[in-house]
Motif scaffolding. Structure first.
Motif, PDB file in Angstrom:
ATOM      1  N   ASP A   1     -16.731  -3.222   5.726  1.00 47.87           N
ATOM      2  CA  ASP A   1     -18.039  -3.634   5.223  1.00 47.87           C
ATOM      3  C   ASP A   1     -18.954  -2.448   4.912  1.00 47.87           C
ATOM      4  O   ASP A   1     -20.117  -2.631   4.549  1.00 47.87           O
ATOM      5  CB  ASP A   1     -18.732  -4.549   6.242  1.00 47.87           C
ATOM      6  CG  ASP A   1     -18.951  -3.869   7.590  1.00 47.87           C
ATOM      7  OD1 ASP A   1     -18.239  -2.892   7.891  1.00 47.87           O
ATOM      8  OD2 ASP A   1     -19.823  -4.335   8.347  1.00 47.87           O
ATOM      9  N   VAL A   2     -18.449  -1.216   5.030  1.00 50.91           N
ATOM     10  CA  VAL A   2     -19.277  -0.043   4.773  1.00 50.91           C
ATOM     11  C   VAL A   2     -19.598   0.040   3.282  1.00 50.91           C
ATOM     12  O   VAL A   2     -18.729  -0.128   2.432  1.00 50.91           O
ATOM     13  CB  VAL A   2     -18.563   1.243   5.233  1.00 50.91           C
ATOM     14  CG1 VAL A   2     -19.320   2.480   4.757  1.00 50.91           C
ATOM     15  CG2 VAL A   2     -18.439   1.268   6.743  1.00 50.91           C
ATOM     16  N   THR A   3     -20.864   0.300   2.971  1.00 52.30           N
ATOM     17  CA  THR A   3     -21.273   0.497   1.580  1.00 52.30           C
ATOM     18  C   THR A   3     -21.505   1.991   1.336  1.00 52.30           C
ATOM     19  O   THR A   3     -21.908   2.722   2.239  1.00 52.30           O
ATOM     20  CB  THR A   3     -22.555  -0.283   1.261  1.00 52.30           C
ATOM     21  OG1 THR A   3     -23.595   0.127   2.164  1.00 52.30           O
ATOM     22  CG2 THR A   3     -22.332  -1.787   1.420  1.00 52.30           C
ATOM     23  N   TYR A   4     -21.236   2.426   0.107  1.00 48.43           N
ATOM     24  CA  TYR A   4     -21.331   3.834  -0.233  1.00 48.43           C
ATOM     25  C   TYR A   4     -22.398   4.043  -1.300  1.00 48.43           C
ATOM     26  O   TYR A   4     -22.561   3.222  -2.207  1.00 48.43           O
ATOM     27  CB  TYR A   4     -19.996   4.361  -0.768  1.00 48.43           C
ATOM     28  CG  TYR A   4     -18.817   4.129   0.137  1.00 48.43           C
ATOM     29  CD1 TYR A   4     -18.685   4.833   1.321  1.00 48.43           C
ATOM     30  CD2 TYR A   4     -17.822   3.209  -0.198  1.00 48.43           C
ATOM     31  CE1 TYR A   4     -17.599   4.635   2.160  1.00 48.43           C
ATOM     32  CE2 TYR A   4     -16.734   3.003   0.630  1.00 48.43           C
ATOM     33  CZ  TYR A   4     -16.627   3.719   1.808  1.00 48.43           C
ATOM     34  OH  TYR A   4     -15.556   3.520   2.629  1.00 48.43           O
ATOM     35  N   THR A   5     -23.092   5.160  -1.209  1.00 49.06           N
ATOM     36  CA  THR A   5     -23.934   5.615  -2.310  1.00 49.06           C
ATOM     37  C   THR A   5     -23.027   6.333  -3.307  1.00 49.06           C
ATOM     38  O   THR A   5     -22.207   7.162  -2.918  1.00 49.06           O
ATOM     39  CB  THR A   5     -25.025   6.562  -1.795  1.00 49.06           C
ATOM     40  OG1 THR A   5     -25.802   5.880  -0.810  1.00 49.06           O
ATOM     41  CG2 THR A   5     -25.924   7.032  -2.921  1.00 49.06           C
ATOM     42  N   ALA A   6     -23.147   6.012  -4.583  1.00 48.67           N
ATOM     43  CA  ALA A   6     -22.219   6.558  -5.588  1.00 48.67           C
ATOM     44  C   ALA A   6     -22.983   7.010  -6.820  1.00 48.67           C
ATOM     45  O   ALA A   6     -24.121   6.582  -7.064  1.00 48.67           O
ATOM     46  CB  ALA A   6     -21.174   5.508  -5.962  1.00 48.67           C
ATOM     47  N   VAL A   7     -22.344   7.892  -7.603  1.00 46.55           N
ATOM     48  CA  VAL A   7     -22.943   8.375  -8.843  1.00 46.55           C
ATOM     49  C   VAL A   7     -21.825   8.547  -9.867  1.00 46.55           C
ATOM     50  O   VAL A   7     -20.658   8.775  -9.515  1.00 46.55           O
ATOM     51  CB  VAL A   7     -23.698   9.706  -8.605  1.00 46.55           C
ATOM     52  CG1 VAL A   7     -22.752  10.835  -8.204  1.00 46.55           C
ATOM     53  CG2 VAL A   7     -24.530  10.101  -9.821  1.00 46.55           C
ATOM     54  N   ALA A   8     -22.186   8.448 -11.146  1.00 50.54           N
ATOM     55  CA  ALA A   8     -21.193   8.500 -12.231  1.00 50.54           C
ATOM     56  C   ALA A   8     -20.516   9.864 -12.300  1.00 50.54           C
ATOM     57  O   ALA A   8     -21.172  10.908 -12.222  1.00 50.54           O
ATOM     58  CB  ALA A   8     -21.858   8.178 -13.563  1.00 50.54           C
ATOM     59  N   LEU A   9     -19.202   9.840 -12.492  1.00 49.96           N
ATOM     60  CA  LEU A   9     -18.421  11.075 -12.584  1.00 49.96           C
ATOM     61  C   LEU A   9     -18.831  11.931 -13.779  1.00 49.96           C
ATOM     62  O   LEU A   9     -18.819  13.170 -13.708  1.00 49.96           O
ATOM     63  CB  LEU A   9     -16.934  10.733 -12.701  1.00 49.96           C
ATOM     64  CG  LEU A   9     -16.264  10.120 -11.471  1.00 49.96           C
ATOM     65  CD1 LEU A   9     -14.991   9.387 -11.883  1.00 49.96           C
ATOM     66  CD2 LEU A   9     -15.943  11.211 -10.456  1.00 49.96           C
ATOM     67  N   ASP A  10     -19.173  11.263 -14.889  1.00 49.63           N
ATOM     68  CA  ASP A  10     -19.434  11.978 -16.140  1.00 49.63           C
ATOM     69  C   ASP A  10     -20.916  12.048 -16.477  1.00 49.63           C
ATOM     70  O   ASP A  10     -21.298  12.222 -17.641  1.00 49.63           O
ATOM     71  CB  ASP A  10     -18.669  11.338 -17.296  1.00 49.63           C
ATOM     72  CG  ASP A  10     -18.962   9.839 -17.422  1.00 49.63           C
ATOM     73  OD1 ASP A  10     -19.714   9.305 -16.577  1.00 49.63           O
ATOM     74  OD2 ASP A  10     -18.431   9.215 -18.360  1.00 49.63           O
TER      75      ASP A  10
ATOM     76  N   VAL B   1      -9.091   6.574 -13.478  1.00 51.03           N
ATOM     77  CA  VAL B   1     -10.290   6.260 -12.691  1.00 51.03           C
ATOM     78  C   VAL B   1     -10.375   4.747 -12.556  1.00 51.03           C
ATOM     79  O   VAL B   1     -10.121   4.008 -13.521  1.00 51.03           O
ATOM     80  CB  VAL B   1     -11.571   6.805 -13.370  1.00 51.03           C
ATOM     81  CG1 VAL B   1     -12.807   6.489 -12.526  1.00 51.03           C
ATOM     82  CG2 VAL B   1     -11.458   8.309 -13.617  1.00 51.03           C
ATOM     83  N   SER B   2     -10.731   4.268 -11.389  1.00 50.98           N
ATOM     84  CA  SER B   2     -10.855   2.821 -11.191  1.00 50.98           C
ATOM     85  C   SER B   2     -12.003   2.281 -12.034  1.00 50.98           C
ATOM     86  O   SER B   2     -12.956   2.993 -12.367  1.00 50.98           O
ATOM     87  CB  SER B   2     -11.113   2.496  -9.717  1.00 50.98           C
ATOM     88  OG  SER B   2     -12.421   2.879  -9.341  1.00 50.98           O
TER      89      SER B   2
ATOM     90  N   ASN C   1     -18.120   2.560 -13.550  1.00 49.30           N
ATOM     91  CA  ASN C   1     -19.407   1.878 -13.715  1.00 49.30           C
ATOM     92  C   ASN C   1     -20.448   2.320 -12.685  1.00 49.30           C
ATOM     93  O   ASN C   1     -21.476   1.658 -12.522  1.00 49.30           O
ATOM     94  CB  ASN C   1     -19.204   0.358 -13.615  1.00 49.30           C
ATOM     95  CG  ASN C   1     -18.429  -0.181 -14.800  1.00 49.30           C
ATOM     96  OD1 ASN C   1     -18.805   0.030 -15.950  1.00 49.30           O
ATOM     97  ND2 ASN C   1     -17.320  -0.852 -14.531  1.00 49.30           N
ATOM     98  N   ASN C   2     -20.189   3.417 -12.018  1.00 49.96           N
ATOM     99  CA  ASN C   2     -21.181   3.921 -11.068  1.00 49.96           C
ATOM    100  C   ASN C   2     -22.438   4.374 -11.806  1.00 49.96           C
ATOM    101  O   ASN C   2     -22.376   4.788 -12.968  1.00 49.96           O
ATOM    102  CB  ASN C   2     -20.598   5.088 -10.264  1.00 49.96           C
ATOM    103  CG  ASN C   2     -19.635   4.618  -9.189  1.00 49.96           C
ATOM    104  OD1 ASN C   2     -19.704   3.483  -8.733  1.00 49.96           O
ATOM    105  ND2 ASN C   2     -18.718   5.490  -8.794  1.00 49.96           N
ATOM    106  N   PRO C   3     -23.608   4.318 -11.157  1.00 52.90           N
ATOM    107  CA  PRO C   3     -24.870   4.626 -11.844  1.00 52.90           C
ATOM    108  C   PRO C   3     -25.050   6.116 -12.118  1.00 52.90           C
ATOM    109  O   PRO C   3     -24.426   6.971 -11.485  1.00 52.90           O
ATOM    110  CB  PRO C   3     -25.923   4.135 -10.849  1.00 52.90           C
ATOM    111  CG  PRO C   3     -25.261   4.245  -9.514  1.00 52.90           C
ATOM    112  CD  PRO C   3     -23.813   3.905  -9.764  1.00 52.90           C
ATOM    113  N   LEU C   4     -25.934   6.416 -13.068  1.00 53.38           N
ATOM    114  CA  LEU C   4     -26.343   7.791 -13.311  1.00 53.38           C
ATOM    115  C   LEU C   4     -27.222   8.268 -12.151  1.00 53.38           C
ATOM    116  O   LEU C   4     -27.828   7.472 -11.433  1.00 53.38           O
ATOM    117  CB  LEU C   4     -27.112   7.896 -14.624  1.00 53.38           C
ATOM    118  CG  LEU C   4     -26.347   7.512 -15.902  1.00 53.38           C
ATOM    119  CD1 LEU C   4     -27.273   7.575 -17.109  1.00 53.38           C
ATOM    120  CD2 LEU C   4     -25.142   8.429 -16.102  1.00 53.38           C
ATOM    121  N   LEU C   5     -27.301   9.586 -11.997  1.00 49.73           N
ATOM    122  CA  LEU C   5     -28.085  10.156 -10.899  1.00 49.73           C
ATOM    123  C   LEU C   5     -29.527   9.661 -10.927  1.00 49.73           C
ATOM    124  O   LEU C   5     -30.120   9.393  -9.869  1.00 49.73           O
ATOM    125  CB  LEU C   5     -28.048  11.686 -10.980  1.00 49.73           C
ATOM    126  CG  LEU C   5     -28.752  12.432  -9.844  1.00 49.73           C
ATOM    127  CD1 LEU C   5     -28.018  12.232  -8.519  1.00 49.73           C
ATOM    128  CD2 LEU C   5     -28.877  13.921 -10.168  1.00 49.73           C
TER     129      LEU C   5
END
Length: 459
Positions: free
Chosen positions: A139-148, A165-166, A171-175
């Motif tokens: 159930d852990v959630t991660y903070t994520a950012v777009a690779l590109d 890439v999955s 679809n991770n957000p921009l910084l």
């Protein structure tokens, strides 16, 4: 194949690269992937790993999204080569800072909590090992950012458009749209007492509980807390009814709050790698020495002092601890200065003992000193902390209060401890409570002179 063990820093605060010696021959190689004693000596944090995870990429180009996990970890390769990229996703001036490292079996990277990490396999059959200091949960959630994200400008060896890439990571957000990972918090025990209120002023983001909401003497209360949210506990709670502690009921209550409760706290601190700040008292000494430094052995006279000394001894077993020893505390609540000010205003001329000598400590200054220790992180241990200036007796303090309240200092009469205690049930008190401030001053903290604090308090 036998380069020396060494440590390198990166542009991201706390992100450290460890060069690992590989010892090998025609059969292959061996390395010490985690060697606590040597690595701590280098400067790696003692992060207390509890789980070892392994991941495998079958083909070059497999790229993991930039995720920040709520734990620290040490990552290294067992086989293959990879390109590692990190982004600081913690709040503060470093947010968005990047670092990259070429990974192979002779390199490990320590990744602090809240720093996003990504790995791109550069060879087939690349295997990663992760040592982490929290148990993984689904159930852990991660903070994520777009690779590109162009704002990060990470120079991927294999362009992200061509990498494996999955769909989720694409679809991770921009910084610009990322909410920084919330840092671990400070918990104040006894947060609504005199010192607790002062601590909440200087630690506005801390959580605070009092005995009404958190029974420190009950082990079940500790088990109900999600300690993964915290990295620091400040214990401002104590049984302080010095005279009542000499009664049968008071003796049990004093030992329960001042000693047994600390056993529970120490167990939690060891399990969750907490830093504990514990407030102690001059009453752990008998007062036969004119000035008390941090090396003086315990010699308490009464039950209150005995229970506080026992609590100090328990806290000293915690790896990351500060015992802050103080004296004659004055804050937002009933205390000697307020009593004298009230008597002065009521036209009463009291008799006050003149053979107990020490320095007042105002809670604002005490709280400021505790924050200083947490900000600067000097060596763990015990630090004396009181107001600065010449020692005085309670009689001297009373005279100063009367003058500031418009009364004559001569309206206060001196008396001895024995005369004052005649016909009363009083606990024994140390006659000399002056604390040597050399050690905490060496850390850069400057205690406020008592006279200045008294002026501000009575203004």
């Amino acid at each position: 194949m036998t380069s020396g063990l060494s440590l390198r820093t990166t542009p991201i605060d706390g992100l450290l690269v460890v060069d690992l010696p590989l010892h090998g021959d025609s059969r292959g190689w061996f390395k010490e992937n985690w060697q606590r004693e040597k690595m701590l000596e280098l400067g790696l944090p003692d992060f207390g790993p509890v789980q070892n995870n392994v991941s495998f990429n079958a083909s070059a180009g497999a790229t993991r999204g930039i995720h920040a996990e709520p734990w620290d970890k040490l990552v290294s390769l067992m086989t293959g080569r990879a390109f590692g990229a990190w982004v600081d996703l913690r709040p503060g001036p470093g947010f968005g800072t990047t670092a990259t490292v070429d990974l192979h079996p002779g390199v490990a990277v320590f990744v602090p909590r809240g720093v996003g990490n990504s790995y791109q396999a550069l060879e087939d059959r690349t295997t990663y090992a992760y040592l982490v200091n929290e148990h993984w949960r689904p159930d852990v959630t991660y903070t994520a950012v777009a690779l590109d994200d162009p704002a990060l400008a990470i120079a991927w060896p294999i362009p992200i458009a061509d990498a494996e890439v999955s769909e989720k990571d694409r679809n991770n957000p921009l910084l610009a749209d990322v909410t920084p990972m919330e840092p671990r918090r400070t918990l104040i025990l006894g947060g609504y007492g005199q010192l607790g209120r002062a601590l909440r002023e200087v630690l506005p983001k801390a959580d605070a509980v009092d005995l009404d909401t958190f029974d420190m003497t009950d082990a079940a209360a500790y088990a109900a807390v999600d300690w993964s949210r915290y990295d620091t506990v400040v214990n401002a709670a104590a049984y302080t009814a010095v005279d009542a502690a000499e009664t049968p009921d008071g003796r049990r209550d004093a030992w329960s709050a001042n000693a047994t409760a600390l056993v529970h706290l120490a167990a939690v601190a060891a399990k969750h790698r907490l830093t504990v700040v514990h407030v102690s008292s001059d009453y752990v000494f008998d007062g036969t020495r004119d000035v008390h430094d941090e090396s003086e052995p315990f010699s308490p006279l009464g039950v209150y002092g005995q229970s506080k000394a026992a609590g100090d001894a328990v806290v000293a077993t915690i790896a990351r601890h500060y015992v802050v020893r103080t004296s004659w505390v004055i804050g937002d609540g009933a205390n000697f200065v307020r009593t004298m000010a009230r008597l002065a205003g009521d036209g009463i001329s009291p008799a006050v003992v003149d053979d107990q000598v020490g320095r007042l400590t105002f809670t604002a200054d005490l709280a400021r000193g505790i924050v200083h220790l947490l900000d600067t992180r000097p060596a763990y241990g015990t630090y004396n902390l009181s107001g600065a200036g010449d020692p005085t007796s309670w009689y001297d303090v009373a005279r100063e209060v009367f003058v500031r309240c418009g009364r004559s200092a001569d309206d206060v009469t001196p008396t001895s401890t024995e005369a004052y205690g005649e016909g009363k049930v009083l606990a024994p008190r140390p006659r000399h409570s002056v604390l040597d401030l050399t050690k905490i001053e060496a850390t850069g903290f400057v205690p406020t002179p008592v006279s200045e604090s008294l002026d501000a308090y009575l203004a």
